[in-house]
Design a protein around this motif. Structure first.
Motif, mmCIF file in Angstrom:
data_model
loop_
_atom_site.group_PDB
_atom_site.id
_atom_site.type_symbol
_atom_site.label_atom_id
_atom_site.label_comp_id
_atom_site.label_asym_id
_atom_site.label_seq_id
_atom_site.Cartn_x
_atom_site.Cartn_y
_atom_site.Cartn_z
ATOM 1 N N ASP A 286 -4.751 8.148 -7.527
ATOM 2 C CA ASP A 286 -6.020 7.602 -6.909
ATOM 3 C C ASP A 286 -5.807 6.629 -5.760
ATOM 4 O O ASP A 286 -5.006 5.688 -5.738
ATOM 5 N N PRO A 287 -6.524 6.883 -4.629
ATOM 6 C CA PRO A 287 -6.480 6.086 -3.459
ATOM 7 C C PRO A 287 -6.676 4.555 -3.816
ATOM 8 O O PRO A 287 -6.281 3.804 -2.964
ATOM 9 N N TYR A 288 -7.408 4.175 -4.580
ATOM 10 C CA TYR A 288 -7.846 2.647 -4.900
ATOM 11 C C TYR A 288 -6.805 2.055 -5.832
ATOM 12 O O TYR A 288 -6.555 0.863 -5.906
ATOM 13 N N LEU A 289 -6.318 2.752 -6.818
ATOM 14 C CA LEU A 289 -5.457 2.329 -7.789
ATOM 15 C C LEU A 289 -4.057 2.215 -7.263
ATOM 16 O O LEU A 289 -3.288 1.432 -7.431
ATOM 17 N N SER A 290 -3.334 3.288 -6.742
ATOM 18 C CA SER A 290 -2.144 3.646 -6.514
ATOM 19 C C SER A 290 -1.506 2.534 -5.682
ATOM 20 O O SER A 290 -0.367 2.061 -5.875
ATOM 21 N N PRO A 291 -2.118 2.051 -4.597
ATOM 22 C CA PRO A 291 -1.504 0.785 -3.898
ATOM 23 C C PRO A 291 -1.254 -0.472 -4.536
ATOM 24 O O PRO A 291 -0.393 -1.288 -4.046
ATOM 25 N N GLU A 296 7.168 -0.347 -11.906
ATOM 26 C CA GLU A 296 7.214 -0.105 -13.168
ATOM 27 C C GLU A 296 5.826 0.627 -14.096
ATOM 28 O O GLU A 296 6.020 1.428 -14.853
ATOM 29 N N ASN A 297 4.893 0.217 -13.098
ATOM 30 C CA ASN A 297 3.664 0.862 -13.692
ATOM 31 C C ASN A 297 3.833 2.423 -13.597
ATOM 32 O O ASN A 297 3.318 3.243 -14.036
ATOM 33 N N ILE A 298 4.143 2.856 -12.202
ATOM 34 C CA ILE A 298 4.440 4.118 -11.671
ATOM 35 C C ILE A 298 5.283 4.784 -12.819
ATOM 36 O O ILE A 298 4.944 5.833 -13.313
ATOM 37 N N SER A 299 6.372 4.176 -13.245
ATOM 38 C CA SER A 299 7.252 4.913 -14.053
ATOM 39 C C SER A 299 6.483 5.228 -15.407
ATOM 40 O O SER A 299 6.672 6.154 -16.359
ATOM 41 N N TYR A 427 -0.152 -5.550 -3.385
ATOM 42 C CA TYR A 427 -0.401 -4.169 -2.570
ATOM 43 C C TYR A 427 0.912 -3.811 -2.029
ATOM 44 O O TYR A 427 1.652 -4.639 -1.460
ATOM 45 N N HIS A 428 1.225 -2.429 -2.143
ATOM 46 C CA HIS A 428 2.208 -1.870 -1.518
ATOM 47 C C HIS A 428 1.874 -0.866 -0.702
ATOM 48 O O HIS A 428 1.561 0.239 -1.228
ATOM 49 N N LYS A 433 0.802 6.329 0.701
ATOM 50 C CA LYS A 433 0.765 7.794 1.031
ATOM 51 C C LYS A 433 1.447 8.646 0.033
ATOM 52 O O LYS A 433 1.116 9.795 -0.210
ATOM 53 N N SER A 434 2.583 8.054 -0.670
ATOM 54 C CA SER A 434 3.086 8.771 -1.637
ATOM 55 C C SER A 434 3.481 7.996 -3.039
ATOM 56 O O SER A 434 4.368 7.541 -3.055
ATOM 57 N N PRO A 435 2.745 8.262 -3.707
ATOM 58 C CA PRO A 435 2.912 7.201 -5.141
ATOM 59 C C PRO A 435 4.048 8.015 -5.819
ATOM 60 O O PRO A 435 4.617 7.228 -6.618
ATOM 61 N N GLU A 436 4.565 9.010 -5.502
ATOM 62 C CA GLU A 436 5.904 9.388 -6.236
ATOM 63 C C GLU A 436 7.037 8.487 -5.802
ATOM 64 O O GLU A 436 7.973 8.620 -6.141
#
Ligand SMILES: [Zn+2]
Length: 436
Positions: A286-291, A296-299, A427-428, A433-436
């Motif tokens: 999601d472009p609004y959430l992922s940045p 830790e959240n991503i994993s 903000y990251h 571009k790449s949440p992976e």
């Protein structure tokens, strides 16, 4: 959606409200009044297309039109919607950073459903404007070897109904705001499935009665249709999950409504258990959430339950139950069960609301489930709505989330008791571009 409170509720209100006031006293006062002009207002129950809202000293002062600006900072609300801060009614608070993560996604209050009372005390004593507020169940009522004992916390257990009042009183002394019970009868989910021991119906009933004796709510973890019925028949105020089942009984909504119970569906975690692809995976892109997602959240969002847990579980019935509950007038209260695999603090609540809409709720009904509904269900009268005298816990977003639920993610600003939350440090740009 908001029901009149029975007698018992008023006592709970008094207890919780006293606690809330004690917390408020520890926060710095909001210095400058803020006036939102010409904003689309979702007040927790309905939409006003063009409104002004004035907040002062951490509270909503006035709601109307053409309010005098005086010395207030003006926020132009054109094209934007102002909502009450969101409430996630099923999380497990693990530390200060988890409360910060929730807040930067607009979740201003979290309802914890099991944590260590020691951590609960520590975090409550450090309440500040950079973290979501929370209420907690503390330790749950479960049997030796039952659900809740597998996480490494040295938790007290209960077997006999005759121990119920003593058990509940000990939790309240530890600081539990409400009582959580673990009842896994009939559940097909879990490391040992049917072999997991659970509370007897008799003890569950006694613990719920003991909570009510002290004017506290009792919320029950269930994992099957049978478990849901048993818990509600035993007097539970609410279910901490919906069941994992292939289909929902047609009368389930009426059954819950007839008992004046509420349901926290936690479809986010259900998807992580049953879905071919978890709801968490979708949020990563999601472009609004992922940045704003930390590593830790991503994993957590990418994480899945081990297959030994999930087996042949189906969750088709979990989503089916949502429109049945809504049609029957039962209270649906949004919750995610973060930080279980496939879920995380804050971001997952936006995903949860989208899952309700996919299950058949209107976007407006989904917004109610994360604002006025949890405040009503848990008798927290100072939030969940935008009205004079209530906390200025607010979320300002672009667009119309009552028409497109995904607009809750397009956050312009978040306010906790009138303080604007600084999201910049979270903000990251490299994640965009790449949440992976
Ligand atoms: Zn949970």
């Amino acid at each position: 959606m908001i029901r009149a409170s029975p007698d018992i509720s008023m006592k709970i209100v008094t207890v919780l409200f006293g606690f809330v006031l004690a917390l408020a006293a520890r926060l710095d006062c909001q210095k400058t009044p803020i006036l939102f002009q010409h904003v689309r207002l979702f007040d927790g129950t309905q939409i006003t297309p063009d409104a002004d809202v004035l907040i002062e000293n951490g509270q909503v002062k006035q709601v109307g039109s053409n309010l005098p600006a005086e010395n207030a900072k003006i926020v132009d609300g054109t094209g934007k919607t102002l909502l009450p801060g969101l409430i996630d009614a099923h999380v497990h608070v693990h530390g200060a950073d988890t409360l910060e993560q929730a807040l930067i996604f607009g979740v201003t209050t979290e309802l914890d459903m099991m944590m260590s009372p020691r951590l609960e005390h520590e975090l409550k004593s450090q309440e500040n404007e950079r973290r979501a507020s929370f209420f907690s169940a503390g330790f749950p009522a479960t049997v030796p070897g039952g659900h809740g004992t597998e996480y490494g916390l040295d938790i007290p257990t209960i077997i006999l109904a005759s121990e119920a009042q003593k058990f509940v009183d000990a939790r309240l002394r530890e600081g539990s705001d409400y009582i959580k019970l673990m009842y896994t009868a009939g559940a097909t989910f879990g490391p040992r499935r049917r072999e997991v021991p659970t509370l007897s119906k008799q003890t569950m009933r006694a613990v719920i009665a003991a909570a009510h004796e002290r004017h506290r709510l009792a919320v029950v973890h269930i994992g099957s249709v049978e478990g849901a019925r048993d818990a509600i028949e035993a007097g539970a105020d609410g279910l901490a999950h919906i069941f994992h089942a292939g289909s929902s009984p047609k009368d389930f909504g009426q059954f819950v409504a007839a008992h004046h119970a509420f349901v926290i569906p936690t479809l986010s975690v259900a998807h992580a258990v049953c879905g071919p692809k978890s709801a968490g995976e979708r949020l990563l892109h999601d472009p609004y959430l992922s940045p704003y997602l930390s590593r830790e959240n991503i994993s957590r969002l990418k994480d899945t339950f081990p297959s030994a847990y999930t087996g042949m579980v189906s969750c088709k019935g979990s989503a089916q139950a949502i429109p049945l509950l809504q049609a029957a007038g039962a209270l649906i209260v949004a919750g995610t069960d973060a930080p279980n695999p496939g879920t995380t603090y804050g971001a997952s609540l936006h995903g949860e609301l989208e899952l309700y809409v996919e299950a058949g709720l209107t976007p407006l009904q989904a917004l109610v489930s994360a604002t006025s509904a949890p405040a009503a269900a848990f008798h927290i009268p100072d939030r969940g709505r935008i009205a004079p005298g209530l906390r200025a816990d607010l979320l300002l977003v672009n667009g119309r989330p009552d028409e497109d639920i995904r607009a809750t993610r397009d956050i312009v600003a978040i306010y906790k008791q009138g303080h604007e939350v600084d999201r910049s440090g979270f903000y990251h740009s490299d994640h965009r571009k790449s949440p992976e």
